[in-house]
Design an enzyme around this catalytic site. Structure first.
Site, PDB file in Angstrom:
ATOM      1  N   CYS A   3       0.837  -1.295  -0.212  1.00 52.18           N
ATOM      2  CA  CYS A   3      -0.003   0.010  -0.148  1.00 52.18           C
ATOM      3  C   CYS A   3       0.875   1.247  -0.036  1.00 52.18           C
ATOM      4  O   CYS A   3       1.915   1.367   0.810  1.00 52.18           O
ATOM      5  CB  CYS A   3      -0.936  -0.071   1.266  1.00 52.18           C
ATOM      6  SG  CYS A   3      -1.937   1.311   1.246  1.00 52.18           S
ATOM      7  N   ASP A  14      -2.697  -1.804  -2.975  1.00 52.81           N
ATOM      8  CA  ASP A  14      -3.858  -0.686  -2.802  1.00 52.81           C
ATOM      9  C   ASP A  14      -2.634   0.573  -2.923  1.00 52.81           C
ATOM     10  O   ASP A  14      -2.270   1.302  -2.189  1.00 52.81           O
ATOM     11  CB  ASP A  14      -4.241  -0.829  -1.592  1.00 52.81           C
ATOM     12  CG  ASP A  14      -5.250   0.258  -1.301  1.00 52.81           C
ATOM     13  OD1 ASP A  14      -5.395   1.189  -1.951  1.00 52.81           O
ATOM     14  OD2 ASP A  14      -5.851   0.454  -0.296  1.00 52.81           O
ATOM     15  N   TRP A  32      -1.534   4.206  -5.193  1.00 46.79           N
ATOM     16  CA  TRP A  32      -1.960   5.477  -5.711  1.00 46.79           C
ATOM     17  C   TRP A  32      -0.841   6.367  -6.484  1.00 46.79           C
ATOM     18  O   TRP A  32       0.491   6.029  -5.965  1.00 46.79           O
ATOM     19  CB  TRP A  32      -2.791   6.504  -4.772  1.00 46.79           C
ATOM     20  CG  TRP A  32      -1.920   6.865  -3.345  1.00 46.79           C
ATOM     21  CD1 TRP A  32      -1.157   7.999  -3.372  1.00 46.79           C
ATOM     22  CD2 TRP A  32      -1.994   6.225  -2.317  1.00 46.79           C
ATOM     23  NE1 TRP A  32      -0.426   7.745  -2.167  1.00 46.79           N
ATOM     24  CE2 TRP A  32      -1.035   6.589  -1.281  1.00 46.79           C
ATOM     25  CE3 TRP A  32      -2.926   4.872  -1.805  1.00 46.79           C
ATOM     26  CZ2 TRP A  32      -0.988   6.237  -0.194  1.00 46.79           C
ATOM     27  CZ3 TRP A  32      -2.494   4.533  -0.612  1.00 46.79           C
ATOM     28  CH2 TRP A  32      -1.711   5.246   0.232  1.00 46.79           C
TER      29      TRP A  32
END
Length: 676
Positions: free
Chosen positions: A628, A673, A675
């Site tokens: 993440c 996860d 970004w």
């Protein structure tokens, strides 16, 4: 009660034997019956008359037209632009393409595939010179967006004959992700397999580069191809085409004015489940504390109370929050444009047949629109500059704005440097171009919608069923123009401080489900890699593993690789993590402090240091890997490290190592996860 036929036959027998007509028993029973009848007549409660209510004639809700074919025939449209959008960009591109059609003597409509029967694509050939355009974003691990899920399922399951369907696809993605533009590529390929005719090449937009430039370049080549295919010519109408008309309300009841609600009017005052993107829950902020002990950044932990909301979540899910824009920027926009922001207005679609009646909830005020509904802080896209150019009184400003909206190398470079690299939002553009003073209603029509922000939930519902935790870093930076830009959501969240005066700080929110899940078998080891705020979902995972252990379940190794800059500044959740390690919930706590020594140390270096244990956990013990955080660098570097470990300890060639990790992904044992 006695049977009447039995009583009659008994009476006949008694008379035949010459007995008295009535015995003592008969007299007693007769008296009892008479007494009961008198009591019932005299003392019974009068039955209350039941008032007769007239049935209210409620008009049946107007059935939404699910046939885009019938709608196109009815309105004379021949181009339909479907969008699969999670953050609003694909929808914005679809609207731009549908407006473009008018400049080529055609008529277009933007359409949400969720609202229509997509099996009707086979009927589009009934309309002359018809074309279906698909603007499709890829979400998560190569998945369709929420509103395109049904369409995706239909394409996978169906075998429609799409012969004579003309189509093209523009895909929106990000190269830093594993499944770059997977949705757009799939739809382009599948439509062709079903017999449809691709009239222009698949467009690939990369948000890691310059998505706007990719779209503009594709669009500049797309329309000439359309003209050639259908034998039409551009009309030369390059003037602005308005989609909405302004209506100013003078004496409207305040109860009929939207004040920030996203769907139902007064939904924030009268909350009703279920809660979702169109009906968010107003959660009270019960905790808002700074996590870091030093440094110039502000990292924060918030807790949202969802008691009584019936909201359910799982560890690994995302919480979506709807922020509001900074009042300072909103007020300054009103000053620069010289308007009363409290004017009550509606922007009504000129196309009466459109499902989208307004660009945002109306009627409302300019202040509410700029605060709750419109994105005023991101650099505006080129179409906004093009449409606004007509309002610049200085010809030089007009020329530059139109140039930035063109696909010429000079125009692209100017847009890149003057707008993107300088981080100019609409206010900065208006301040730096004094001759540009557009009507505020047209500006409101052109600006994109303010979108929800998503955060990985930092708690477990097993431990905190009525609370959702958020971990975030406040975004603030200086631009090349000397301005300070602030992240909309994080600065808004920072201001949400619980008070003792009875006034609750609230956050409109809903849950977005995720595939980022702990293994079904608790006995499987887990390897969690999350530097910075990437630790968020792992706080939930660790809490859940601790809870499972308390329930007497067999819990496998729980290993965390966390990274931060300095141990004494931004070691997030240090006390909690060390307590979990001490209790034996965290088998291993590996922390990379990147700047506490001369050479940088990151999570991938910690992984390499523990390569033997890592390989055993993955290859022998069926460990699940979770990553993440930043997709551009960290996630890529970590994946490369896993390749290297597989090559070194698994005796594999590089291509075999890549396949090995890909198989883990397919099996759901390597989840991200991330970004950008």
């Amino acid at each position: 009660m006695a049977d009447p036929q039995m009583e009659a036959s008994a009476g006949a027998e008694l008379m035949e034997e010459g007995e008295p007509l009535l015995s003592n028993l008969d007299i007693f029973l007769f008296s009892l019956i008479v007494g009961l009848i008198i009591y019932w007549v005299v003392f019974r409660k009068k039955t209350e008359a039941i008032p007769e209510f007239k049935k209210l004639e409620t008009p049946a809700p107007a059935a939404r037209e699910t046939s885009f074919i019938e709608k196109m025939k009815k309105t004379g449209k021949n181009i339909v632009v479907f969008y699969g959008s999670q953050t609003g960009t694909a929808e914005e591109f679809a609207n731009r393409l549908s407006k473009d059609a008018q400049r080529y003597g055609m008529k277009g409509m933007a359409a949400d595939p969720e609202e229509y029967d997509m099996s009707e694509l086979s009927r589009l050939k009934e309309i002359d010179n018809s074309l279906a355009i698909f603007c499709l974003a890829t979400y998560g691990e190569g998945d369709p967006t929420d509103n395109a899920q049904d369409f995706y399922d239909w394409l996978q399951e169906g075998d429609s004959d799409l012969d004579r369907l003309n189509y093209t696809v523009f895909a929106l993605g990000n190269k830093t992700y594993e499944h770059y533009n997977a949705m757009g590529k799939y739809v382009d390929k599948r439509l062709s397999e079903l017999g449809a005719t691709r009239i222009f090449d698949l467009g690939l937009g990369d948000d890691d580069g310059n998505l706007e430039e990719d779209f503009v370049s594709w669009r500049e080549q797309f329309w000439p191809a359309v003209c050639e295919h259908f034998g039409v010519e551009a009309t030369g109408e390059e003037s602005s085409i308005r989609q909405y008309e302004l209506k100013v309300h003078e004496d409207l009841n305040m109860n009929k004015i939207y004040t920030g609600e996203l769907g139902r009017l007064k939904s924030f005052e009268n909350q009703k489940p279920p809660f979702d993107s169109k009906n968010p829950f107003l959660a009270s902020v019960t905790v808002n504390r700074k996590l870091n002990k030093g440094g110039d950044r502000h990292l924060m932990h918030l807790e949202l109370d969802i008691t009584g909301s019936k909201i359910r979540y799982e560890s690994g899910d995302h919480v979506a929050v709807y922020p509001t824009n900074d009042a300072t920027i909103v007020n300054r926009l009103g000053e620069v444009l010289g308007v009363d922001l409290d004017t009550v207005i509606s922007l009504n679609n000129l196309d009466e047949e459109s499902n989208k009646k307004h660009p945002f909830p109306c009627p409302t005020t300019y202040r509410t629109a700029l605060t709750h509904y419109l994105d005023i802080t991101n650099p505006p896209r080129t179409n906004v500059l093009y449409e606004l150019a007509q309002y610049a009184s200085d010809p030089k400003d007009q020329e530059n704005m139109r140039k930035m909206a063109s696909s010429s190398p000079e125009g692209k470079a100017l847009y890149q440097s003057w707008v993107l690299d300088s981080c100019r939002n609409i206010l900065a553009i208006l301040e730096d171009l004094p001759s540009l003073r557009p009507p505020i209603d047209h500006l409101c029509e052109l600006l994109p919608r303010l979108q929800a922000r998503y955060y990985s939930i930092a708690s477990s519902s097993k431990v905190h069923p009525n609370s959702i935790h958020i971990c975030a870093v406040v975004v603030e930076y200086n631009t090349k123009t000397g301005r300070t830009n602030k992240g909309v959501a994080t600065n808004w969240l920072k201001s949400k401080v619980p008070t003792d005066n009875g006034h609750k700080a609230t956050v409109p929110m809903y849950i977005r489900k995720s595939q980022f899940r702990l293994p079904f078998k608790a006995s499987n080891p887990v390897i969690m890699i999350g530097p910075g705020t990437g630790i968020a979902p792992f706080m939930g995972f660790i809490q859940e593993r601790a809870w499972l252990k308390e329930q007497g379940k067999e819990v496998g190794e729980t290993v965390l690789y966390f990274g931060c800059r300095h141990k004494n500044e931004d070691f997030l959740y240090q006390e909690e993590l060390e307590a979990f390690e001490k209790a034996g919930v965290l088998t291993q706590l590996n922390v990379a402090f990147s700047r506490d020594q001369e050479h940088k140390v990151y999570v991938q270096h910690q992984l390499k240091n523990n390569k033997e244990a890592v390989w055993r956990q993955i290859h022998t013990d069926n460990a699940h890997i979770y990553i993440c955080g930043d997709a551009r660098n960290m996630a890529r570097d970590v994946q490369t490290t896993f390749y290297e470990i597989a090559e070194e300890l698994g005796g594999m060639m590089h291509s075999q190592a890549v396949d090995y990790i890909k198989k883990l992904m397919t099996k759901g044992r390597y989840s991200q996860d991330v970004w950008s």
